[in-house]
Design a protein around this motif. Structure first.
Motif, PDB file in Angstrom:
ATOM      1  N   LYS A  18       0.844  -1.181   0.000  1.00 46.47           N
ATOM      2  CA  LYS A  18       0.000   0.000   0.000  1.00 46.47           C
ATOM      3  C   LYS A  18       0.888   1.243   0.000  1.00 46.47           C
ATOM      4  O   LYS A  18       1.918   1.266   0.664  1.00 46.47           O
ATOM      5  CB  LYS A  18      -0.865   0.013   1.267  1.00 46.47           C
ATOM      6  CG  LYS A  18      -2.105  -0.806   1.150  1.00 46.47           C
ATOM      7  CD  LYS A  18      -3.060  -0.423   2.283  1.00 46.47           C
ATOM      8  CE  LYS A  18      -4.373  -1.107   2.092  1.00 46.47           C
ATOM      9  NZ  LYS A  18      -4.829  -1.796   3.306  1.00 46.47           N
ATOM     10  N   SER A  19       0.464   2.277  -0.718  1.00 44.64           N
ATOM     11  CA  SER A  19       1.283   3.484  -0.763  1.00 44.64           C
ATOM     12  C   SER A  19       1.446   4.059   0.642  1.00 44.64           C
ATOM     13  O   SER A  19       2.500   4.584   1.005  1.00 44.64           O
ATOM     14  CB  SER A  19       0.664   4.522  -1.685  1.00 44.64           C
ATOM     15  OG  SER A  19      -0.535   5.002  -1.127  1.00 44.64           O
ATOM     16  N   GLU A  20       0.409   3.890   1.445  1.00 42.10           N
ATOM     17  CA  GLU A  20       0.476   4.430   2.803  1.00 42.10           C
ATOM     18  C   GLU A  20       1.547   3.680   3.620  1.00 42.10           C
ATOM     19  O   GLU A  20       2.278   4.281   4.403  1.00 42.10           O
ATOM     20  CB  GLU A  20      -0.903   4.296   3.454  1.00 42.10           C
ATOM     21  CG  GLU A  20      -1.032   4.948   4.820  1.00 42.10           C
ATOM     22  CD  GLU A  20      -0.679   6.428   4.835  1.00 42.10           C
ATOM     23  OE1 GLU A  20      -0.600   7.047   3.747  1.00 42.10           O
ATOM     24  OE2 GLU A  20      -0.450   6.959   5.930  1.00 42.10           O
ATOM     25  N   THR A  21       1.638   2.379   3.400  1.00 40.21           N
ATOM     26  CA  THR A  21       2.669   1.596   4.100  1.00 40.21           C
ATOM     27  C   THR A  21       4.053   2.057   3.692  1.00 40.21           C
ATOM     28  O   THR A  21       4.935   2.237   4.531  1.00 40.21           O
ATOM     29  CB  THR A  21       2.530   0.096   3.744  1.00 40.21           C
ATOM     30  OG1 THR A  21       1.154  -0.230   3.758  1.00 40.21           O
ATOM     31  CG2 THR A  21       3.311  -0.761   4.698  1.00 40.21           C
ATOM     32  N   LEU A  22       4.212   2.254   2.383  1.00 33.94           N
ATOM     33  CA  LEU A  22       5.511   2.726   1.903  1.00 33.94           C
ATOM     34  C   LEU A  22       5.857   4.070   2.521  1.00 33.94           C
ATOM     35  O   LEU A  22       6.962   4.306   2.984  1.00 33.94           O
ATOM     36  CB  LEU A  22       5.479   2.885   0.377  1.00 33.94           C
ATOM     37  CG  LEU A  22       5.748   1.660  -0.474  1.00 33.94           C
ATOM     38  CD1 LEU A  22       5.621   2.028  -1.936  1.00 33.94           C
ATOM     39  CD2 LEU A  22       7.141   1.128  -0.176  1.00 33.94           C
TER      40      LEU A  22
END
Lengths: 449, 534
Positions: free
Chosen positions: B394-398
């Motif tokens: 997920k972009s948020e995880t990155l």
């Protein structure tokens, strides 16, 4: 495979080893009694001053030697048998060589002063000298005053070192002005002033008569010859020059003078034995050079040259244009070509001297009286570009040309104050000329067309 | 080895010993810090503005007084006496204490601001509360932990900047450069963003509100610049906001390449950047601690370029996440964006591989190819598979992991906290993606180099020892080679400490800039030619 043995791991010996390795697969062994690894001798002072640790003045990481198959042996060479080609080494087995390079450097001069071998009296040349200095002068409580005898480059460095620990220093200089055997008068005067600015008790025209011991055989004081004055001190630094470190060769059959006598090919009188660096003495001086050149750069060049010879391309030692540099406390000094002090000044040599009215900055340019040909320049507090002066010397430019293009040679960091205008104005005034300074040109400096 | 007594005491012998003035100055500075510490332990100071002023003044005056005493009475020149004898600057006892204290401060700052007194939706307490009056005076808002940090950071750069200028007062390059970092920190990083915050909600910004924006801080150093909330902020703030967004893009793609081409990356890293500013001023006493070994250089190249890949992927994913799919609404959609990123990276990769291939070492080539394949595979994988998480995560995880690992741990806790252990440029050298990108340009497309002066080097090692980026400058200088290294930030200290006038930072012609000639001037000309044959 041929065994190349090099005695001495200073700049000369190590340069020879590196270049032999680049050119060949021969077995290379360096023997040193001083240290395990090569270090920069000129940087020893910075270790005492705390600018660097000893490991920092070693130019190569320790894995370098093994990777380049240069074997290092720690031991003192006590004798050479030139018939059987064997070296005897204290504390190690004998070594056989096919070719031998002697690069043992120098040792401090001692001129037979009474008391010169007492505890607390030392020179400053080797790693051992540095260690000894830490014992003799660790701080200003143990060493309440130091006396330095001999006004040359090592003397002023030792003074700077001791001052970094706030140790009071008296500096005995035989000459009437600091290093004026080499430096022209104006420059020498400026350095005198700078030495005093650093709170060093500079005594010009002063000689050491004797060193007095206390009851334990340690130095207690020194007597000055001219006045008979007794100066109490805990350290006497003997820095009256160096001479070749060749005592171990006395009975070897190798021809010795002050140093190991070599021809222009750096060969001694015995086949397969060469000498380079501080310890080598030319039969005939090369140009204006001295027969013995105890300078970092010449050691390096001789190492490179002898490597060619050993690898089958017999080559003369032919140094290029003379250059050198040093730092006197805070003032940097560079020289390109030949500028002589009062004693050595040539008949044909005219010296143009300029000094800034307040900054400790000056230059001296030497040129030929008749032809106006540029001979050399000394700069203090201005850095110059080696490449440019080397080119000008090769092209045999005249003094006017140098003045006109002086900005091209400037190597000071960006934004530094420029002095070319003032220098050239004074040159014009002194010699009734009307030289105009040219702006610095990248094209000329880097020879772009 | 030197048997100099490496004493822990503040007394001892010269050059380590402190003079009476220096002791008093240390006391004054400590008093200033003590006020902050007491505030942190919730000692309530009456008249916060007064006590804050007293504290900041005491810290500044203490620092300046100390350096005045240390340098002003000596002749202008290099002042490194005793650097390796002092325990603070040679990884001794005080070095470790300082390192642990700084690291602790950063951990609290980043992860536990409530211990500093941060109260959301109420009056701040503790040390953050102490800074409220100043914050309100500047921006009109209560202070945050970042305001406290920013203020102390600025005070440190200013006070230690004055120290640095005193120390190098014989060197105009250093003086001007230090004025520059002090100016950019005070103006661009500290005051302007605070004042800009006053405009939020005003008609100038069409009632919008700008994100906090240090204008000199470029992507990828401010990796968050193109996150959704900031883009919204920029776009909500009328022409000014839009102009700032454009400026953010132009700085990295246009302005910075041009300046780097002309002057090398030093225009940013040691003249403008805030991280660089702190390293050059407050961190100056630790520059000699950087590791100069070849091994460290190898690690540096892998780590710093991996961070560049990470930040590129992360930013792409974040921007991707808030873009739409409908071309009729906005021209930039998820897929055009991905194609654009892929196209740009391919262009750079191909151009470099075609024109500059011979300048790469083998491992650099493998690294570049490897990373390029990975990025393109991820982009392609995503592009053809359609929906789902971009780049497997997920972009948020990155974003979160980047912000935690790189933004906080690397740049703050390790980068600054470990100044007294690893040297003052650990972050810039091993972690900063901005420095890596500028360095890439500097190595391949720039006029900047450090020129070696013919044959004058005596291999003393001052240049290498005092290189904060861990470059073994001497290794080049003693061979007569110019120094053209991507990591060089152009601080100029190697040139300053050189006793023989061997090194000069300059912008010159590209031709002959990288000369690997192992020849030293002053030699026999024929020999020089021979030695030069490969």
């Amino acid at each position: 495979m041929e065994n190349i043995v090099i005695i001495g791991n200073g700049i000369a010996g190590v340069s020879a080893a590196r270049h032999i390795r680049k050119l060949s697969d021969k077995r290379i062994i360096i023997v040193s009694a001083e240290t395990d690894y090569f270090f920069s001798r000129t940087a020893l002072m910075y270790v005492y001053m705390g600018h660097m640790k000893f490991e920092h003045i070693q130019p190569y990481e320790n894995w370098f030697w093994k990777k380049n198959r240069i074997e290092l042996v720690r031991g003192f060479v006590s004798g050479i048998d030139t018939k059987t080609k064997k070296l005897s080494i204290d504390g190690s087995r004998a070594l056989h060589y096919d070719k031998l390079i002697i690069a043992t450097g120098s040792k401090p001069n001692k001129f037979g002063w009474p008391g010169q071998d007492l505890h607390g009296v030392q020179g400053l040349y080797s790693k051992q000298d540095l260690d000894l200095l830490e014992t003799n002068a660790p701080n200003k409580d143990v060493c309440k005053r130091a006396v330095i005898v001999g006004g040359g480059l090592i003397g002023i460095e030792l003074a700077e070192m001791l001052r970094s620990r706030d140790i009071p220093v008296t500096f005995l200089v035989r000459e009437s002005s600091f290093w004026n055997g080499v430096l022209p008068e104006g420059e020498s005067q400026m350095i005198n002033e700078h030495i005093k600015e650093h709170h060093i008790d500079l005594r010009l025209g002063t000689n050491l008569k004797e060193i007095i011991a206390d009851e334990n055989g340690r130095v207690k004081s020194i007597i000055i010859q001219e006045t008979g004055e007794e100066l109490p001190c805990d350290l006497v630094g003997l820095t009256a020059g160096v001479s070749p470190n060749i005592d171990f060769l006395k009975d070897s059959g190798i021809e010795l003078g002050r140093g190991v006598k070599v021809n222009r090919f750096l060969e001694t009188n015995i086949k397969d034995i060469y000498a380079i660096g501080d310890c080598a003495e030319q039969h005939e001086a090369i140009g204006n050079r001295r027969p013995i050149e105890a300078v970092w750069y010449t050691g390096r060049m001789m190492g490179e040259t002898v490597a060619q010879t050993i690898c089958g391309n017999r080559m003369e030692y032919r140094p290029g244009h003379w250059f050198n540099s040093a730092k006197f406390l805070d003032i940097e000094y560079q020289t390109y070509g030949w500028v002589f002090g009062a004693r050595g000044k040539k008949d044909y040599e005219v010296q143009f001297h300029w000094r800034h009215e307040s900054d400790k900055v000056c230059i001296t340019m030497a040129f030929d009286k008749e032809t106006n040909k540029f001979l050399g320049i000394n700069t203090f507090g201005i850095r110059m570009r080696h490449e440019v002066f080397d080119r000008w010397l090769t092209e045999e430019r005249d003094a006017d040309y140098i003045m006109e293009h002086l900005a091209d040679a400037n190597f000071d960091p960006e934004f530094y104050k420029q002095y070319e205008g003032e220098i050239v104005a004074q040159y014009n005034a002194n010699y009734g000329k009307s030289v105009k300074t040219k702006k610095k040109s990248i094209k000329r400096i880097f020879q772009l067309n | 080895m030197s048997n100099y007594d490496r004493s822990m005491a503040l007394t001892g012998q010269p050059p380590v010993t402190l003079s009476r003035n220096q002791k008093l100055a240390t006391l004054l500075g400590m008093f200033g810090l003590a006020i902050l510490l007491l505030a942190a332990f919730n000692v309530n100071f009456p008249g916060k503005a007064t006590w804050l002023s007293i504290s900041l003044m005491a810290i500044s005056v203490g620092t300046i007084w100390f350096s005045w005493d240390a340098y002003s009475k000596k002749e202008p020149g290099i002042k490194n006496d005793g650097v390796w004898f002092k325990s603070i600057s040679s990884k001794g006892f005080w070095g470790w204490i300082a390192g642990i204290a700084l690291t602790g401060f950063y951990i609290i700052l980043y992860f536990y601001p409530e211990y500093l007194g941060l109260v959301s939706g109420g009056d701040n307490k503790g040390v953050i509360g102490l800074f409220d009056p100043l914050s309100k005076a500047l921006s009109g808002n209560p202070a945050s932990q970042w305001f406290v940090y920013g203020t102390l950071y600025t005070v440190a750069i200013l006070a230690f900047g004055i120290k640095f200028i005193w120390k190098y007062r014989h060197n105009r390059y250093e003086k001007i450069r230090t004025f520059s970092v002090m100016f950019f920190q005070l103006g661009f990083a500290f005051l302007i963003p605070e004042f800009m915050a006053r405009l939020n909600g005003s008609s100038v910004l069409n009632g919008g509100s700008l994100p906090y924006y240090d204008l000199k801080n470029m992507w990828p150093l401010n990796y968050y610049n193109f996150e959704g909330y900031r883009i919204k902020g920029f776009l909500s703030s009328g022409d000014i906001g839009f102009a700032m967004l454009i400026f953010g893009i132009v700085t990295i793609f246009v302005i910075s390449p041009i300046l780097t081409y002309r002057f090398g990356k030093r225009w940013y890293c040691s003249w403008v950047c805030g991280c660089g500013g702190l390293a050059e001023t407050a961190g100056d006493s630790f520059r000699q601690l950087s590791d100069k070994s070849v091994k460290a250089w190898k690690i540096e190249r892998w780590v710093v370029h991996s961070v560049v890949v990470f930040v590129t992927l992360m930013t792409t994913a974040v921007i991707y996440s808030y873009l739409g799919t409908d071309t009729s609404k906005y021209w930039l959609t998820k897929s055009t964006f991905l194609l654009g990123v892929g196209g740009l990276l391919t262009t750079i990769f191909v151009l470099v591989m075609v024109f500059k291939r011979e300048q790469f070492q083998k491992d650099a080539k493998y690294g570049a190819i490897g990373y390029f394949v990975i990025i393109m595979a991820l982009i392609g994988f995503h592009y053809f598979s359609g929906e789902g998480n971009v780049f497997l995560f997920k972009s948020e995880t990155l974003r979160k992991s980047y912000s935690f690992l790189i933004g906080s741990i690397f740049s703050g806790v390790i980068g600054t906290g470990f100044y007294p252990i690893f040297g003052n440029r650990v972050w810039c050298r091993f972690g900063c993606p901005m420095a890596a990108i500028l360095g890439f340009q500097q190595r391949l497309f720039s006029r900047f180099r450090i020129t070696t002066n013919g044959g004058q080097c005596i291999s003393c090692g001052n240049c290498s020892t005092y290189c904060e980026m861990g470059i073994d400058v001497r290794a080049y200088a003693q061979k007569g080679e110019n120094i053209v290294r991507s990591s060089c930030v152009g601080c100029g200290i190697c040139s300053a400490v050189c006793p023989r006038g061997v090194l000069k930072l300059e912008n010159g012609p590209l031709k002959g800039r990288i000369d690997s000639n192992q020849v030293l001037l002053g030699n026999d000309v024929d020999l020089m030619n021979l030695v030069n044959q490969k």
